[in-house]
Design a protein around this motif. Structure first.
Motif, mmCIF file in Angstrom:
data_model
loop_
_atom_site.group_PDB
_atom_site.id
_atom_site.type_symbol
_atom_site.label_atom_id
_atom_site.label_comp_id
_atom_site.label_asym_id
_atom_site.label_seq_id
_atom_site.Cartn_x
_atom_site.Cartn_y
_atom_site.Cartn_z
ATOM 1 N N LEU A 85 6.647 5.467 2.410
ATOM 2 C CA LEU A 85 7.263 4.279 2.190
ATOM 3 C C LEU A 85 6.440 2.885 2.213
ATOM 4 O O LEU A 85 6.710 1.873 1.790
ATOM 5 C CB LEU A 85 8.479 3.856 3.619
ATOM 6 C CG LEU A 85 9.355 5.107 3.433
ATOM 7 C CD1 LEU A 85 10.301 4.860 4.668
ATOM 8 C CD2 LEU A 85 10.130 5.214 1.904
ATOM 9 N N MET A 86 4.991 3.231 2.681
ATOM 10 C CA MET A 86 4.350 1.862 2.525
ATOM 11 C C MET A 86 4.133 1.569 1.254
ATOM 12 O O MET A 86 3.767 2.072 0.156
ATOM 13 C CB MET A 86 2.938 2.459 3.158
ATOM 14 C CG MET A 86 2.034 1.041 3.224
ATOM 15 S SD MET A 86 2.271 -0.531 4.163
ATOM 16 C CE MET A 86 2.401 0.380 5.702
ATOM 17 N N PRO A 87 4.350 0.025 0.925
ATOM 18 C CA PRO A 87 4.429 -0.547 -0.402
ATOM 19 C C PRO A 87 3.148 -0.273 -0.951
ATOM 20 O O PRO A 87 2.008 -0.381 -0.452
ATOM 21 C CB PRO A 87 4.700 -2.208 -0.170
ATOM 22 C CG PRO A 87 5.460 -2.056 1.076
ATOM 23 C CD PRO A 87 5.022 -0.995 1.817
ATOM 24 N N LYS A 88 2.947 0.151 -2.135
ATOM 25 C CA LYS A 88 1.666 0.549 -3.019
ATOM 26 C C LYS A 88 0.892 -0.720 -3.273
ATOM 27 O O LYS A 88 -0.271 -0.456 -3.961
ATOM 28 C CB LYS A 88 2.154 1.447 -4.067
ATOM 29 C CG LYS A 88 2.666 2.571 -3.830
ATOM 30 C CD LYS A 88 2.021 3.279 -2.711
ATOM 31 C CE LYS A 88 2.685 4.901 -2.653
ATOM 32 N NZ LYS A 88 3.876 4.680 -1.832
ATOM 33 N N ASP A 89 1.378 -2.020 -3.179
ATOM 34 C CA ASP A 89 0.656 -3.086 -3.526
ATOM 35 C C ASP A 89 -0.020 -3.861 -2.322
ATOM 36 O O ASP A 89 -0.885 -4.639 -2.264
ATOM 37 C CB ASP A 89 1.619 -4.188 -4.179
ATOM 38 C CG ASP A 89 2.434 -4.664 -3.276
ATOM 39 O OD1 ASP A 89 3.030 -4.118 -2.215
ATOM 40 O OD2 ASP A 89 3.223 -5.789 -3.565
ATOM 41 N N ILE A 90 -0.109 -3.093 -1.104
ATOM 42 C CA ILE A 90 -0.798 -3.421 0.095
ATOM 43 C C ILE A 90 -1.851 -2.580 0.333
ATOM 44 O O ILE A 90 -1.998 -1.518 0.325
ATOM 45 C CB ILE A 90 0.269 -3.148 1.340
ATOM 46 C CG1 ILE A 90 1.419 -4.297 1.309
ATOM 47 C CG2 ILE A 90 -0.510 -3.678 2.498
ATOM 48 C CD1 ILE A 90 2.377 -4.160 2.426
ATOM 49 N N ASP A 91 -3.198 -3.226 0.441
ATOM 50 C CA ASP A 91 -4.301 -2.591 0.417
ATOM 51 C C ASP A 91 -4.320 -1.906 1.933
ATOM 52 O O ASP A 91 -4.093 -2.434 3.078
ATOM 53 C CB ASP A 91 -5.618 -3.504 0.325
ATOM 54 C CG ASP A 91 -5.980 -3.791 -1.069
ATOM 55 O OD1 ASP A 91 -5.513 -3.196 -1.816
ATOM 56 O OD2 ASP A 91 -7.029 -4.391 -1.038
ATOM 57 N N ILE A 92 -5.066 -0.546 1.870
ATOM 58 C CA ILE A 92 -5.124 0.289 3.157
ATOM 59 C C ILE A 92 -6.621 0.570 2.903
ATOM 60 O O ILE A 92 -7.254 1.308 2.197
ATOM 61 C CB ILE A 92 -4.169 1.488 3.254
ATOM 62 C CG1 ILE A 92 -2.910 0.929 2.966
ATOM 63 C CG2 ILE A 92 -4.410 2.072 4.548
ATOM 64 C CD1 ILE A 92 -1.803 2.143 3.268
ATOM 65 N N ILE A 93 -7.396 0.113 4.207
ATOM 66 C CA ILE A 93 -8.794 0.788 4.477
ATOM 67 C C ILE A 93 -8.830 1.589 5.429
ATOM 68 O O ILE A 93 -8.567 1.294 6.714
ATOM 69 C CB ILE A 93 -9.800 -0.538 4.475
ATOM 70 C CG1 ILE A 93 -9.604 -1.315 3.070
ATOM 71 C CG2 ILE A 93 -11.310 -0.056 4.702
ATOM 72 C CD1 ILE A 93 -8.752 -2.450 3.249
ATOM 73 N N PHE A 94 -9.408 2.836 5.105
ATOM 74 C CA PHE A 94 -9.348 4.189 6.263
ATOM 75 C C PHE A 94 -10.732 3.985 6.907
ATOM 76 O O PHE A 94 -11.444 3.774 6.163
ATOM 77 C CB PHE A 94 -8.814 5.100 5.680
ATOM 78 C CG PHE A 94 -7.403 5.395 5.256
ATOM 79 C CD1 PHE A 94 -6.638 5.778 6.226
ATOM 80 C CD2 PHE A 94 -7.074 4.992 4.133
ATOM 81 C CE1 PHE A 94 -5.296 5.997 5.757
ATOM 82 C CE2 PHE A 94 -5.620 4.883 3.536
ATOM 83 C CZ PHE A 94 -4.878 5.580 4.478
ATOM 84 N N SER A 95 -10.685 4.192 8.448
ATOM 85 C CA SER A 95 -11.819 4.558 9.050
ATOM 86 C C SER A 95 -11.933 5.987 9.441
ATOM 87 O O SER A 95 -11.334 6.326 10.392
ATOM 88 C CB SER A 95 -11.974 3.558 10.206
ATOM 89 O OG SER A 95 -13.086 3.701 10.845
#
Length: 461
Positions: free
Chosen positions: A341-351
């Motif tokens: 469900l997380m909107p695909k236009d929001i950047d996600i940076i994983f650690s």
């Protein structure tokens, strides 16, 4: 000892023979010409940089050093005399550093600050146009020429198990002290009121008693507890008095985590919120599945899409490994909903875990770094509750990335999409249009510097 020997060698190389034969240290009265020679030779001996206290002719082992703007762009033996003149009129401390890009060795007059006064040192550095503050205790440079942003953070953690959540939260308080971010609220993705009470203690101890706290109530029923410190909030002294203050107290109530998310997001400008998630994503999944309420007429996906700028998440396993990620696997149903469900236009940076694996913060180091006080919630945990000898610093790395930026400290992967499998593996597919990136592990030197940076923040008070 090695430093002192090298400084003595600098004396031997730089000053006249007759002068060097004097027997008593009090007889040494170096002229500025002789001092300039010593400082110049030290520059040759310390290509990575040095600091010298002209009163003792030794390199300090404590203190934060900031260069004065008046001695900027000083290099060569002639400019050293100008640096010395300024130092004599101020704190009598000089330093040098080599710029590999320009091929020049710079000398400057320095202003010292106590090692636990980083905020003041950074402020002075910015006033003087300096790029860094140097910690002589830890041997690291701290960036000072950062852009002052309106950074609004919601911190989402699984407080009450591994202590790296505590250090991640501590880092956010210290960044707020430096005016580098605003902590809007803390979400606790681990059921049990005591975990929220622990955050309440931290808020109060670090001087931010009114930061709101939300608590998960329908998440993972009994997640694994690695370090059982959740009862820290109820610690008492020998006279049965509470050791640590709380704002909510025993009678107050915590809002449901996803509801606090809705309230905080609804109050913020569009595309202004950074979420730092270092635990489960249970409340985030509930937020995304939520409907309109008293805080917003938007459903969860619409609210997140409108208000959230980016997400920094501790989790994932990348590269050639196909392994289960703990944070996502422990609450797999919620995690799958989050990724769906997380909107695909929001950047996600994983650690990912492998980035923080080498950052071992030992119990002995933690107690040493908190020796400035007898009463501290993290110190109390390590004195009375922790059997483990160290804690890997996974969670602070997401916080540092969110505040410092993607290019300042880390190497970040190319863009792509991440798919979470039903068994908890994170599959990365490269695509320049993708919304996901992840931190790449650094070498041993990089990991050592990051741990020292966390330690420097720990000693601030």
């Amino acid at each position: 000892m090695k430093r002192n020997i090298l400084i003595l060698l600098a004396f031997a190389l730089a000053i006249p023979m007759g002068f060097a034969q004097k027997k008593d240290a009090k007889d040494y009265r170096l002229s500025d010409k002789d001092l300039a020679n010593v400082v110049y030779v030290m520059g040759q001996m310390y290509p990575e940089g040095f600091t010298l206290d002209l009163n003792t002719m030794r390199q300090p082992t404590e203190g934060l050093m900031v260069s004065y703007k008046e001695t900027q762009n000083s290099f060569g033996i002639n400019d050293i005399k100008k640096v010395l003149k300024h130092a004599h009129a101020h704190e009598n401390i000089v330093g040098g550093w080599y710029d590999p890009d320009k091929g020049d060795y710079y000398f400057d007059s320095n202003k010292p600050f106590a090692e636990d006064n980083l905020a003041a040192a950074l402020a002075f550095a910015r006033e003087n146009g300096q790029h860094t503050v140097y910690s002589t205790k830890f041997g690291i440079n701290v960036k000072s020429n950062y852009e002052q942003k309106d950074l609004r953070i919601i911190f989402d953690c699984d407080m009450g198990s591994s202590t790296d959540d505590l250090f991640a939260l501590m880092m956010l308080y210290r960044y707020m002290d430096m005016k580098r971010c605003t902590l809007l609220g803390v979400i606790v993705d681990r059921m049990n009121r005591a975990n929220a009470d622990a955050v309440d203690v931290m808020n109060n101890y670090y001087g931010y008693p009114n930061i709101p706290i939300g608590l998960e109530r329908t998440g993972v029923a009994a997640p694994r507890v690695f370090i059982p410190y959740h009862n820290m909030a109820y610690a008492r002294d020998i006279e049965a008095r509470p050791l640590f203050k709380r704002t909510v107290g025993d009678d107050g109530e915590y809002m449901d985590g996803y509801k606090l998310y809705r309230k905080l997001l609804a109050e913020q400008p569009d595309k202004s919120v950074t979420i730092v998630s270092v635990g489960f994503v249970t409340c985030l999944a509930e937020l995304l599945q939520s409907g309109p309420d008293e805080f917003s007429p938007l459903n969860g996906v619409e609210l997140v899409q409108r208000k959230v700028k980016d997400v920094y998440a501790m989790g994932g396993v990348f590269g050639d490994s196909f392994e289960h990620d703990y944070n996502f696997t422990a609450a797999i149903d919620f995690s799958l909903k989050f990724f769906e469900l997380m909107p695909k236009d929001i950047d996600i940076i994983f650690s990912p875990g492998e980035v923080g694996d080498p950052l071992y913060y030992s119990a002995a180091q933690i107690i040493e770094d908190l020796s400035w006080t007898n009463s501290h919630p993290i110190k109390w945990i390590y004195e009375f509750l922790v059997e483990d000898k160290f804690q890997k610093m996974w969670d602070p790395l997401a916080v540092i990335n969110a505040v410092e930026g993607d290019d300042a400290i880390y190497q970040i992967s190319e863009r792509g999409w991440i798919t979470l499998t039903p068994t908890g593996e994170t599959i990365f597919t490269p695509d320049p249009k993708g919304n996901a990136r992840y931190q790449l592990p650094g070498d041993a030197s990089w990991s050592d510097k990051l741990l020292k940076y966390i330690r420097l923040m720990t000693i601030q008070h």
